[in-house]
Design an enzyme around this catalytic site. Sequence first.
Site, PDB file in Angstrom:
ATOM      1  CG  ASP A  13      30.657  45.879 106.574  1.00 13.10           C
ATOM      2  OD1 ASP A  13      31.689  45.892 107.257  1.00 13.10           O
ATOM      3  OD2 ASP A  13      29.512  45.836 107.054  1.00 13.10           O
ATOM      4  CE  LYS A  16      34.894  52.359 104.838  1.00 16.77           C
ATOM      5  NZ  LYS A  16      33.763  51.400 104.805  1.00 16.77           N
ATOM      6  N   GLY A  40      36.797  47.153 110.502  1.00 15.25           N
ATOM      7  CA  GLY A  40      37.878  46.397 109.888  1.00 15.25           C
ATOM      8  C   GLY A  40      38.011  46.672 108.408  1.00 15.25           C
ATOM      9  CG  HIS A  41      39.564  49.659 106.368  1.00  6.79           C
ATOM     10  ND1 HIS A  41      40.134  50.900 106.305  1.00  6.79           N
ATOM     11  CD2 HIS A  41      38.246  49.872 106.501  1.00  6.79           C
ATOM     12  CE1 HIS A  41      39.193  51.828 106.392  1.00  6.79           C
ATOM     13  NE2 HIS A  41      38.046  51.215 106.518  1.00  6.79           N
ATOM     14  CD  GLN A 224      32.643  52.996 111.922  1.00  7.53           C
ATOM     15  OE1 GLN A 224      33.082  54.118 111.750  1.00  7.53           O
ATOM     16  NE2 GLN A 224      32.986  52.290 112.963  1.00  7.53           N
TER      17      GLN A 224
END
Length: 423
Positions: A13, A16, A40-41, A224
């Site tokens: 988180d 990225k 999730g990005h 991650q």
Amino acid sequence: MTVDLLLGLQWGDEGKGKIVDVLTSNYDIIARFQGGPNAGHTLEFDGIKHVLRTIPSGIFHKNSVNVIGNGVVIDPVVFQKEIEGLEKFNLDIKSKLIISRKAHLILPTHRLLDAASEASKGKAKIGSTLKGIGPTYMDKTGRNGLRVGDIELEDFKERYRALADKHEAMIAFYDVNIQYNLAELEKEFFEAIEELKKLDFIDSEEYMHQAQKAGKSILCEGAQGSLLDVDFGTYPFVTSSNTTAAGACTGLGIAPNKIKEVYGIFKAYVTRVGSGPFPTELFDEVGATMAKVGNEFGSVTGRQRRCGWLDLVALKYAVQVNGVTQLMMMKGDVLSGFETLKVCTEYNYKGQNISHFPYNIEPENVTPIYKEFKGWKQDLTGLTTYDQLPIELKEYIEFIEKEIEVPIKIVSVGPDRKQTITK
């Protein structure tokens, strides 16, 4: 020819997705090398927030090819919904997105196994996102898994049935109350498989090799964070893949000596989702304010993130393990308004002060030792140059650089791609 690598240095988180999006215009290929659809990005531009789960963050740039590498595990149902969510943006997904045949598939029964396993642990649960990722990687290392390339085989459904039947027997073994309709889940799964077939499957290691020979520039994208690495993270409260730099080699088939720059992303503070030790975690109003101002909720799971002060012991460890060459600090704007900031510079570990990351960082063994910094009041979100930053933030940044011995090249002051200051 350039092969660079971008990864998170904390518990995920870190932001990225935004940085990949900012950097994408410099690369021909964006390649995801590990993880599953729990990662999730989040990208934000033109007033729209986008959440990507499996698809690399370069999908919004018309000139980049996006590769899902062999180290990734793919849930066809989640993947189909992700593609459907992108349709309104008129992206040429068919020509911009390619998938390694060696990437493993998440079956419906993998998700059920995940739920059964977590339920059986009671209070000892690890905080799984229940996406079936752990069981899929277990099948991969146990040599039972199904891969994207198996979809092209005539006996794919028979292979599926054999593995799903095995999973059902394992679910029964856990002896927990899991309600499900497998026939319904399988119908959805095989419909998604048909959609998956519309994309190009590749032998990704050969594709990457030829791209390098042709002089293409490649950005490898991790999911991650380093402290969730299955080998080097806070085990067992980790993910099931190698989130560190080594994972880019095994997850894409790229030789270690081809990687040039390693971009390390970290927040100006620290967050963690789920269970596991967190030495600098805050349980007071300061931590609550960080979570509120930073909007610290998972982009995929919606789970609230635990917040704490920056931990330089852990950050230094992640930099060393990954061979980071450039640092990028995210969410500096969230710290605006605090009278005093703290940075953990050492641990008191079993009565002794240490500056390295030990085997066990459970609270009974570790107490953080802090250095205090004066905070700043200024709103950073509209700033565009490093010179405009408040002197207190500059001192904070320069202290981190001195301690870590790696330069901070980018400071993010907001979620939009334009709110990015290059130092």
